[in-house]
Structure formats: C-alpha cells, structure tokens
Design a protein around this motif. Structure first.
Motif: not given
Length: 776
Positions: A127-147
């Motif tokens: 019943t508890f809505d746990g777990g990570f909500k991932i907003d983004y994963v980016k490299n050091d250039d600010g580009q989105d990484m595939t995950y």
C-alpha cells in the motif's frame, strides 16, 4: 567374464572410496574454495595484483518534513581500477524494495488464518508508494544517458567501454517517499512519528543510488535486494550537503564542515569540552532545549555539510527532538575518536547513562582485537525497534517507560545492540565483505566480537550469543529447516541462528577449544588487518586463519560452515586395566581384595546365619593341609621366581612395571556427525581432578568410533566429556562415567504482580517511592 567382474569390482571399490573421501570430515577444502591467483593468494591475503574499484559522491539532499520525502541530486565519479573494460555500470536502487511492484512482496509467502485483523489483511498487499523516482541520469556534458531499471538495480549503458585506469562522471536526480518504519512494514531506515508532540525522528539510509561492487570474485555484484541480504558497496569519498528544518539537529557519516552555520555558540563551546572529555560524556544539546524545539517548530531551513573519506556508504539522522552528548576516546595509536549519541527524551534516562559510554567501550575493545578505529567519529542514534549500521553512524533501539523506568531486558538489549551496531564499523564497513551474498561474514564475525566486548562490560553479562551451549537447541533441531552457514543470504532458514549465532559460536569455539586464545587472536587480527578497506571473501578468512596459526582447520570449516551436522559425542564405554606386575606379594593382595569385593551369593549369606557348625568344625580329624592352605600367600619360592623374572627385563620395562599405573580404555562414538576435540575431566579416588584436551584430529582414522587409552597414577572414579560445555554437544546425557541420570529441566516463571510492570517499578512500589529518573 572374469575381466568384466574385475572391472565392475573396481568401479564399486572406486565409488566406495570416492564416497568415503567425500564424507571424510578431514578432506581438504581445495574443491570448495576458489583457486588462489594473483588477486587473492593461497595464504588468504590480497595478491600482488589485487585491485578494487572506487566511487566518489557529491550530493545535495533535502528532507521535506511536511511531506516526508527526500529529494536529491548526486554526482558520481567512478574509477575503473580493474584490468577489464566495462561496457555498462550497475547502480543499486535499494529503495525500490518498497516499490509497489517489488519482488519482495510477490515472492513472500503467507496464508490466511481463521481470524485475521484488518492490519494483517492490509499487509497481504503493498500500500505504500515507495521506491526511487528517477528524474534523469546525465553525463558530465549534461546529456541524457541510457539506463534500464531492473527492480532494485539500474544498468547505465555507456557509449563506449570504460577502459582500465579511466574514470567516468555522471549525475542522477531523484526523490522518494520516506517510509514510516512503525506503520509501513518496518525497515532499516525511515521515519518515526511522535503523536504526543507532533514531530518526526528520521533515520535515513539507502537514500541515494549507489554504485554496485565490481570485483575479481563475482564481476558485478548485482543480485537483487529482497530485503534480507544487505549491501555490497564500493569505497570512496563523500561530500554531502543535507538541508533540513533549521531547528533540527543532524548526525551523519563524516565530519561536519560548517559548525558555525548550524550550531549555536553554546553548542560549539560544549562540543569543545566534549572533545577533551575522557571519562564522562558532555551534553552538547540538552533535554530542555530539545523539549523547547518540539514546541516551537520553525519553517526555515539549514544546510549541514559533511565530508567523509574512504567510506563505503553514508547515512544520517535528523530531528528537532534530539538530545546530544559526546566524549573523546583515546586509542592505542594516540588518535582520539569522538563517541557521540543523539536521542529523544523518550530514551532517557537510559540513553544519557549508557549510550555514549557503550560506543566508547565498543571502540576500545574492537580495536584491541582488530585495529585502531580509523574514522573521526562514531554515532549512536536512538530509534524505536531498529538496529542498523552505516559508516560512523548506527541506529539503535531502547526506550524507557513513561516514568523513566526500564526492565533489565531493555537495558541489556540496548547496550548489546549499540555494541553490535557500532561494531559493524569494523565488519563490514572497513573489512568490507559481500553482505548480499554472505551475511555471516559481517553478522557472525561481529556477533562474536560483540560477545567479547559484552564480557568486558560486566562480569556474567547476559550475552544471547557466543558461548557454545547457546547454539545447541538450534543445531539439534529439524535439519529440514536448517541451512549450512555457507548459504546465500536470501535462502537461509532461521536467519538469526544461521548468520549470527552459529558462526559467532564457531569462532568462539575456535578461540577457546580448537586454537587457543593466543593463536586465534593473532590469526584473527591478521585477517582484519590484511583486509581492512578491502573486499574479502570466505576463502580469505579460512586461509588466513590457517596461514597465521599453522593449524589445519579445514575439518572445522567443512563441518561447521558447509554442513548441518551437529555435535553429539558419546562416552560409550570405559574399561580399567592394571599391568600384571608378576610380583606375588602385589598380585596376590590384589586378588584377595577383588575376592573381598565380590558380592556374596544369597546361599552363603543365609548359611552363615543358619548353619551352627560344619562337620570339620566338630571333627578336627578331617582337617588337612588344604583346609588351612592360602593360595594367595606369597611364598619364598614365589619371591625368588619374581626376582629371576626381573633380571630378564630392560630398564624401560622395569620402569613401566614399577610405575604400576591404572590404564583406562575409553571408547567414543560420533553420534551427531560433527567431529570435535575431546575435552575430558578425570576425577581420582583422592578427589583431585585432571583435564585433558585431545585435538579433533584423533578422529582422522575413524569418524564414527574411536578408542584411546589413558594411563594414570591413581584410580579414576569419574569421567566427564566436555565438562565446560564448550563444544556445543547437543546431548550431554551420554558424557559421563559412571553414567548419570539427567532430569528434564523446566522453568517456573513468576507471574508479574502488575501487567507489564518491570523490576524498577515493583521496587519503587514496594518502598513507596518514585523513580528519580523519570522523564521530564
């Protein structure tokens, strides 16, 4: 036809020999242990090419006290120090164990009862809505990484492999709902709500995506987290900023960098006094101040800044309810560690009296048996119904009654859990074993050291685990529900006994009975120092303990760690023998004594009473030579023949003859299957005793039954096998000569005079007084 018969016979003989070798408890562990290599050598030490990865973290964390959420951004710098090119990275998302689609829920078994509460029914589905909500994963250039998120693991795919000696930097933004540990199914971290003053106490851990371990044993350790097997983590440096309500106090892994921004002038002054204190803790934030903060909650926020070097994880605790005390602990190497505690008023007067002193005590004794504590601080944080550890900080239970009293169980339970959780700084926070795979390597070793530290706290301290007799009931239980110690953490029957109690007992038996304290302590300290800040595996412990002691322990590891056999050794038979000295004076006297000791038959007894006189007594003419002849009287000729016999003997043979010893042939049976040393206490006719210790290798040539002869100067009147209950023998009724009747034991429990009343409350009621330690 004969050739076929011979071949079949050889096959049968070969199979039989193979079975005997496999069943032989003294077979070496070569097949069970990994082959030594350049990374981990045959002595149990890191090899000359040993390597391990490193992960550094920079984090900005905000705790939302209104919504009970954690918001975070982190920059991870991952250093590939392996010889391998890595195509992808694995990151742990342990909060996902609380996600609605968690495998922990779907793989747990349960059943319906005839009567069930609504609360029980509610636990049948998440019943508890746990777990990570991932907003983004980016490299050091600010580009989105595939995950890709696979339950509690996240694979980050790289554009090109990360080569050896290269590093990569990437950012993750996330948030999650903080679970209430008291209502959302428990947990190692979360929040606790205090309805009385409308405040929360937060113990926060597993709060950020963490790099999985990549090593030479398993490659990526990416086993799913199902809730029981704990954490396998990489060492690195942490720079963490934690934003919380301005009236909160924060304890965390690492060293506080901005005392001037978050502490009052008075708190800073008291903290300086605490750094100089050695005997008694100094209160840095008082109970009165904590009560005032509970009443006047503020909306503003403050950011606490912590830095930690060479740690494998990070945890923190925060609340406006906290009282804070601290003292310095001087170590053998001259360094000073701050032992500190934070706790709400609900923990007093128990916590102000014992917590920080228990922290200091743990550091002293664990360091004595391993190495000096290398970090600047060790925290103990009070949280209801929890005991959990992180580098430099741990969360521990222990609350008093409303009147400030507490039971002895609460007192000793609290001290023990603090010793245990602070002790985890050594295993696995520094000696960094794989908890996800081998729970016993941190819990078992730590429970063993906990026992040693407890016994240094107070004589006859009521330790729950460690001594051999405390594991007997488990080991003699139904084998269907017992797992070998060498079982994966998520697949263990009776988790506490398997991962904590049995390995702790095994180590204590090694120390007390098999190796001896001096040899064990040297070898164990060698293991701890070889593998501090590294990643040991079971084979590294097994090999080091043998390498540093020159004691073959393969039989012990095999029996205690790889099987579910138990100890039950029976003293099956005892026979006494005396050497025939050929001396007529001596032997005839013995024979006469034996005759006198023989029981008289009933006819002789009654005839003595009923026959007034025999025929030879009334008619002496029938009395001849044989009527008075004594065959047991030594004649001159007998003595001359004895002297001639002596002249034929060597000096060595004469010494044996003159010693005139008692020889006792003892037969032992191995009923339980687990070979162990034989500890024997002999009691002699004059009341003196002697203890003999026979190594387990006596079972090499006969693992089911053995016989051994013991010569003594005196007659033995009693023998006890395992007199000090040190081998975990599950049935001591067969350990005695002469045999003893052992009555069944039962305990009588006095009904308490009041429901839930503890001894302190009863004493106060009996004396018409109030407890002076009641909470204000």
């Amino acid at each position: 036809m004969k050739q076929y018969f011979l071949a079949a016979l050889l096959l049968v003989f070969g199979a039989s020999l193979s079975a005997q070798l496999n069943d032989n408890p003294f077979k070496q562990l070569d097949n069970e242990l990994p082959t030594p290599n350049v990374y981990r050598n045959a002595a149990g030490a890191p090899g000359y090419m040993y390597w391990q990865q490193r992960a550094d973290y920079e984090m900005d964390i905000r705790l939302d006290d209104e919504q009970q959420r954690v918001y975070g951004t982190e920059t991870i710098t991952y250093f590939n120090q392996s010889p391998d090119a890595l195509e992808y990275l694995w990151v742990q998302l342990d909060q996902n164990v609380r996600a609605l689609d968690s495998d922990t829920y779907s793989t747990s078994t349960n059943q319906m009862g005839e009567q069930m509460s609504l609360a029980q029914l509610s636990r049948l589905e998440p019943t508890f809505d746990g777990g990570f909500k991932i907003d983004y994963v980016k490299n050091d250039d600010g580009q989105d990484m595939t995950y890709h998120i696979q339950k509690t693991m996240m694979r980050i795919e790289l554009d090109e492999p990360l080569q050896p000696e290269e590093s990569i930097e990437f950012d993750i933004k996330y948030w999650y709902n903080i679970n209430n540990r008291m209502t959302d199914g428990g947990g190692r971290s979360g929040s606790e709500y205090f309805e009385e003053d409308d405040n929360y106490l937060y113990t926060i851990a597993q709060f950020y995506p963490r790099m999985a371990v990549y090593n030479d044993v398993d490659g990526w350790q990416n086993k799913q987290f199902l809730g029981r097997g704990e954490f396998t983590l990489t060492f690195g440096n942490y720079d963490v900023k934690i934003t919380v309500p301005a009236d909160h106090l924060v304890a965390a892994t690492g060293t506080l960098q901005n005392e001037g921004d978050v502490l009052t002038r008075e708190q800073r002054r008291r903290l300086e006094l605490a750094r100089a204190a050695r005997e008694q803790p100094v209160v840095v934030a008082t109970q009165e101040e904590a009560i005032e903060r509970e009443k006047t909650k503020v909306k503003q926020e403050k950011t606490w800044h912590f830095v930690a070097e060479n740690v494998r994880d990070f945890g923190f605790a925060t609340s406006r309810k906290f009282i804070w005390d601290a003292m310095g602990v001087e170590q053998e190497d001259g360094s000073v560690v701050m032992a500190m505690s934070m706790y709400p008023k609900e923990g007093n007067p128990l916590w102000e009296r014992f917590s920080t002193k228990a922290v200091a005590h743990t550091l002293r004794w664990y360091s004595h048996y391993t190495f000096s504590y290398p970090y600047p601080v060790a925290w103990s944080i009070n949280a209801a119904d929890i005991g959990m550890e992180y580098p430099m900080i741990c969360f521990n239970f222990g609350r008093t009654e409303a009147d400030g009293t507490y039971s002895d169980r609460t007192k000793y339970g609290m001290i023990s859990v603090i010793i245990h959780e602070v002790g985890h700084n050594y295993f696995p926070m520094i000696v960094n074993s794989d908890e996800r795979q081998w729970t016993w390597m941190d819990e078992g070793l730590n429970t063993f050291l906990q026992f040693l530290a407890e016994q240094q706290w107070e004589r006859d301290y009521p330790s729950r685990r460690g001594p051999a007799d405390k594991i007997v009931d488990y080991m003699k239980g139904d084998k269907q529900y017992i797992s070998p110690i060498m079982t994966n953490s998520e697949s263990i029957w009776q988790f506490g006994n398997n991962a904590y109690g049995k390995p702790a007992t095994a180590l204590n038996i090694l120390r007390e009975t098999v190796m001896g304290r001096e040899q064990f302590d040297y070898a164990f300290k060698t293991y701890a120092n070889r593998w501090k800040f590294k990643h040991p595996a079971p084979a590294d412990l097994f090999r080091t303990m043998e390498d540093a002691s020159a004691i073959d322990l393969d039989w012990f590891w095999r029996g205690w760690f790889f099987t579910t056999n138990h100890v039950d050794i029976a003293l099956a038979n005892v026979q006494e023998f005396r050497v025939n000295t050929m001396n007529p004076t001596v032997e005839n006297q013995r024979a006469r004594q034996q005759q006198q000791e023989q029981p008289r038959n009933i006819s002789s007894i009654r005839n003595e009473e009923e026959i007034i006189s025999t025929f030879d007594e009334t008619d002496t003419t029938i009395v001849d030579f044989y009527s008075t002849y004594d065959p047991l009287e030594a004649t001159v000729i007998d003595k001359q023949e004895f002297q001639r016999y002596l002249s034929t003997l060597t000096e060595a043979e004469k010494n044996v003859l003159n010693a005139d010893k008692y020889y006792y042939e003892l037969t032992f049976q191995n009923v339980g299957g687990l070979v162990m040393p034989l500890v024997l206490e002999f009691t002699f006719a004059d009341g003196t005793t002697e203890v003999l210790r026979i190594p387990a290798e006596i079972w090499r040539m006969g693992t089911e039954e053995i016989t051994k002869v013991f010569p003594f100067e005196q007659e033995v009147v009693g023998i006890v096998l395992d007199p000090f209950i040190e081998t975990a023998d599950t049935d001591t009724s067969n350990n005695y000569y002469p045999s003893r009747n052992t009555a069944s034991r039962f305990d009588l429990y006095q009904r308490q005079q009041r429901e839930g009343e503890n001894a302190m409350q009863r004493d106060a009621r009996a004396n018409g007084t109030e407890q002076s330690g009641s909470r204000r």
